[in-house]
Design a protein around this motif. Sequence first.
Motif, PDB file in Angstrom:
ATOM      1  N   LEU A  10       0.828  -1.197   0.000  1.00 40.46           N
ATOM      2  CA  LEU A  10       0.000   0.000   0.000  1.00 40.46           C
ATOM      3  C   LEU A  10       0.869   1.256   0.000  1.00 40.46           C
ATOM      4  N   SER A  11       1.961   1.202   0.750  1.00 38.58           N
ATOM      5  CA  SER A  11       2.845   2.376   0.817  1.00 38.58           C
ATOM      6  C   SER A  11       3.439   2.668  -0.558  1.00 38.58           C
ATOM      7  N   VAL A  14       0.561   4.341  -2.713  1.00 41.19           N
ATOM      8  CA  VAL A  14       0.207   5.736  -2.445  1.00 41.19           C
ATOM      9  C   VAL A  14       1.441   6.603  -2.247  1.00 41.19           C
ATOM     10  N   THR A  21       1.837   5.119   6.176  1.00 41.03           N
ATOM     11  CA  THR A  21       0.750   4.278   5.655  1.00 41.03           C
ATOM     12  C   THR A  21       0.078   3.519   6.782  1.00 41.03           C
ATOM     13  N   MET A  24      -2.182   5.699   8.615  1.00 41.48           N
ATOM     14  CA  MET A  24      -3.377   5.981   7.822  1.00 41.48           C
ATOM     15  C   MET A  24      -4.332   4.796   7.853  1.00 41.48           C
TER      16      MET A  24
ATOM     17  N   CYS B   5     -15.137   8.443   3.210  1.00 38.90           N
ATOM     18  CA  CYS B   5     -13.978   9.247   2.822  1.00 38.90           C
ATOM     19  C   CYS B   5     -13.975  10.573   3.563  1.00 38.90           C
ATOM     20  N   LYS B  18      -7.383  13.492  -1.186  1.00 44.74           N
ATOM     21  CA  LYS B  18      -6.312  12.605  -0.758  1.00 44.74           C
ATOM     22  C   LYS B  18      -6.880  11.365  -0.071  1.00 44.74           C
ATOM     23  N   SER B  19      -7.849  11.612   0.797  1.00 46.39           N
ATOM     24  CA  SER B  19      -8.432  10.492   1.527  1.00 46.39           C
ATOM     25  C   SER B  19      -9.158   9.558   0.555  1.00 46.39           C
ATOM     26  N   PHE B  22      -6.673   7.402  -1.035  1.00 47.53           N
ATOM     27  CA  PHE B  22      -6.158   6.395  -0.107  1.00 47.53           C
ATOM     28  C   PHE B  22      -7.155   5.264   0.098  1.00 47.53           C
ATOM     29  N   PHE B  26      -6.673   1.417  -0.835  1.00 50.15           N
ATOM     30  CA  PHE B  26      -6.785   0.402   0.218  1.00 50.15           C
ATOM     31  C   PHE B  26      -7.613  -0.784  -0.266  1.00 50.15           C
TER      32      PHE B  26
END
Lengths: 90, 363
Positions: A10-11, A14, A21, A24, B5, B18-19, B22, B26
Amino acid sequence: MNNKDFINELSKKVSLSGKETEDMVNGLLATITERLQNDDTINISGFGAFEVKKKMERLSVNPKTGKRMLVPPKLTVVYKPSATLKDKYK
Amino acid sequence: MTDLCAAFAAQQNISKAKSDVFVKAFFELIKEGLEKDDTIKISGFGVFKIIEISSRESVDVNTGKRFEIKGHKKISFTPDNSLKEIINKPFAMFDIVELEDEEGNEEQNKVNKAAIATVTQEKETDAEDVTGSDTIEATEPAKEETVPAPAVVKEAITPEKKEEIKVNDNTKNEKTKKNDNTEVAIPQKVQKSGRMIAGFGGLFVAVAIFALFFMKQKSEPNPVEQPNEIVKIETPTVQVSDSIVKTEKDSIQELPQTIEQPVPPVTNAPQTKGTPVCIVTLSEKEMNKRLADFSLNDTLSFVTTGVLVEHTVTADETLTRISNKYYGTKKMWPYIVKYNKMGNPNGLCKGMVLKIPVLQSKN
């Protein structure tokens, strides 16, 4: 794939450091948990939905001892894959 | 997803875009991971796994033909223990109960369930500092509602607890000291949807009947208050404190009445209200106990003096019923047994002719 691998991948994706990460991810999971606690359904398009469901109490029997137990009701998280994802593995 | 989000962005102090990126990354990665590898473990969340479902045979409901459901793969998700615990918090106080009797019959199950319900109610009420009489009043309706009751009550705890948490946040010291049935009922009604209301309606009706039965003239507060408060609590959480204050006042008004009323013995309940099976069985047990206690004394306190009438037993009669018919009480059956020299009191059968003795008190 375990948690470490997952964070690493994941790191890369992104372009953040591993530590960032991880923070987050933890933050995201906390948000999700909070939502689930409030009985919300979390819908992620293309992935599926997470939902809290109530399982009823039930009687179960220990096969070894033959003892009957009354298993209490409980709340659990249920994941329903989206139709697209489902079809992919069918 | 957009909600998530936004919430995530607010929590992490990052921009929404950004969120968004991410969160997408994910879940994308979970998908990719599943493709590459069959399992993905995310600590604090759970394990995603691809499991194979083997093919099986099934029958078409319409045509009755047998056909095979082909084996396929399925994504399974098992939540992490920590997540499980957090989600299950409202029900955390339940433990697995081991039933003692291996061949325990239905009745016992019911009793067990009722016991659980009672425990639940007590725990609830304990947490809220309720006075003694209230606790008893709260537990008794729970007993009366047979099988559905435990489920309903348990279900009810969730919203209530949540409500409580909210209340604590907003009005730290304003704890619901004097809690009565109305207040218990209302948060539940507000938070859960239709089925919940329907289920709880039953309980509430039971409570209402209870109240009606013992207060007789003062039965109106419950139904009248209800609508107002539902409206109040449904408004944003800030106002919850208000409504609590209101209900508190109301409950204070009502509380003295409930205290004044003596707590009813369990055996009275079924006769006055056409209540469900469980309570009936309970009362029957009670009755049997009493029967055992009394019959011995009674068989000694009367003497038989001649035949009152001869009775031919019909199909659906029992000794207690016959006793009830002639003496107005079920307790006198041992006299009939004695007078007719029946060896086995259970050996009553259709067509038997019993002599019903005249009873005279020794005193």
